[in-house]
Design a protein around this motif. Structure first.
Motif, short mmCIF file in Angstrom:
data_model
loop_
_atom_site.label_atom_id
_atom_site.label_comp_id
_atom_site.label_asym_id
_atom_site.label_seq_id
_atom_site.Cartn_x
_atom_site.Cartn_y
_atom_site.Cartn_z
N GLY A 181 6.29 6.92 0.76
CA GLY A 181 5.16 7.30 1.61
C GLY A 181 4.56 8.66 1.28
O GLY A 181 4.25 8.95 0.14
N LYS A 182 4.39 9.49 2.31
CA LYS A 182 3.74 10.80 2.17
C LYS A 182 4.50 11.70 1.21
O LYS A 182 3.89 12.44 0.43
CB LYS A 182 3.60 11.49 3.53
CG LYS A 182 2.65 10.82 4.47
CD LYS A 182 1.22 11.09 4.05
CE LYS A 182 0.26 10.53 5.07
NZ LYS A 182 -1.10 10.51 4.59
N THR A 183 5.82 11.63 1.24
CA THR A 183 6.63 12.45 0.33
C THR A 183 6.37 12.04 -1.11
O THR A 183 6.23 12.89 -1.99
CB THR A 183 8.13 12.33 0.69
OG1 THR A 183 8.31 12.63 2.07
CG2 THR A 183 8.96 13.29 -0.13
N ALA A 184 6.24 10.75 -1.36
CA ALA A 184 5.92 10.26 -2.70
C ALA A 184 4.53 10.73 -3.14
O ALA A 184 4.33 11.06 -4.31
CB ALA A 184 6.00 8.73 -2.74
N GLU A 185 3.59 10.79 -2.22
CA GLU A 185 2.25 11.25 -2.55
C GLU A 185 2.25 12.72 -2.96
O GLU A 185 1.55 13.13 -3.88
CB GLU A 185 1.31 11.02 -1.36
CG GLU A 185 1.01 9.56 -1.11
CD GLU A 185 0.20 9.30 0.15
OE1 GLU A 185 -0.41 10.26 0.70
OE2 GLU A 185 0.18 8.14 0.61
N ILE A 186 3.06 13.53 -2.26
CA ILE A 186 3.17 14.95 -2.61
C ILE A 186 3.78 15.10 -3.99
O ILE A 186 3.32 15.89 -4.82
CB ILE A 186 4.03 15.69 -1.55
CG1 ILE A 186 3.25 15.76 -0.23
CG2 ILE A 186 4.42 17.08 -2.03
CD1 ILE A 186 4.06 16.20 0.96
N ILE A 187 4.80 14.30 -4.28
CA ILE A 187 5.44 14.34 -5.60
C ILE A 187 4.43 13.96 -6.67
O ILE A 187 4.34 14.61 -7.71
CB ILE A 187 6.67 13.42 -5.62
CG1 ILE A 187 7.76 14.01 -4.72
CG2 ILE A 187 7.18 13.21 -7.04
CD1 ILE A 187 8.90 13.07 -4.41
N GLU A 188 3.65 12.91 -6.42
CA GLU A 188 2.66 12.46 -7.39
C GLU A 188 1.66 13.57 -7.72
O GLU A 188 1.29 13.76 -8.89
CB GLU A 188 1.91 11.24 -6.84
CG GLU A 188 0.88 10.68 -7.79
CD GLU A 188 0.19 9.44 -7.23
OE1 GLU A 188 -0.15 8.55 -8.03
OE2 GLU A 188 -0.02 9.36 -5.99
N LYS A 189 1.23 14.34 -6.72
CA LYS A 189 0.21 15.37 -6.92
C LYS A 189 0.76 16.66 -7.51
O LYS A 189 0.08 17.31 -8.31
CB LYS A 189 -0.46 15.70 -5.58
CG LYS A 189 -1.39 14.64 -5.07
CD LYS A 189 -2.03 15.06 -3.76
CE LYS A 189 -2.89 13.95 -3.20
NZ LYS A 189 -3.43 14.30 -1.87
N GLY A 238 0.81 -1.21 0.00
CA GLY A 238 0.00 0.00 0.00
C GLY A 238 0.84 1.26 0.00
O GLY A 238 0.33 2.36 -0.18
N LYS A 239 2.13 1.10 0.21
CA LYS A 239 3.05 2.24 0.23
C LYS A 239 3.38 2.67 -1.20
O LYS A 239 3.38 1.86 -2.11
CB LYS A 239 4.34 1.82 0.94
CG LYS A 239 5.08 2.92 1.63
CD LYS A 239 6.23 2.35 2.45
CE LYS A 239 6.71 3.37 3.44
NZ LYS A 239 7.83 2.90 4.22
#
Length: 114
Positions: free
Chosen positions: A60-68, A26-27
């Protein structure tokens, strides 16, 4: 002083759209190239630019910020640490890679940058 050990800070431009991988756990993991530029005057007094390319990996969260929010050409600041690893390529040759494992991303530039 322990926070200065293996600490990297870079400001540069994203070279291509980040690659996002969703793991079975899920990560998320994001991977992108970052170009940093150094300007100087050569022996003839001419302005010269050197570009270095770095591979950045975030989880994790840093990857999600990059994705957006992060795309090709976007100027970003990255803090993290150097990580080295090895792998075998398709021909069975052992390869070595050093990457920046980002723990923080700072979005730079104006809001109108795309």
């Amino acid at each position: 002083m322990s926070t200065l050990k293996n600490h990297v800070q870079l400001i540069g431009n994203v070279g291509q759209e980040p690659s996002i991988t969703n793991l079975e756990s899920g990560k998320k993991v994001a991977r992108f190239s970052l170009a940093t530029n150094e300007l100087y005057k050569n022996a003839k007094g001419e302005k010269t630019q050197i570009t270095d390319w770095h591979t950045v990996v975030a989880w994790g969260k840093t990857a999600e910020i990059i994705e957006k929010y992060v795309g090709k050409g976007k100027e970003v600041g990255v803090t993290g640490k150097l990580k080295s690893r090895s792998y075998e390529d398709n021909d069975g040759i052992k390869r070595y890679v050093t990457e920046i494992e980002a723990n923080e991303i700072l979005l730079l530039g104006s809001k109108s940058d795309s």
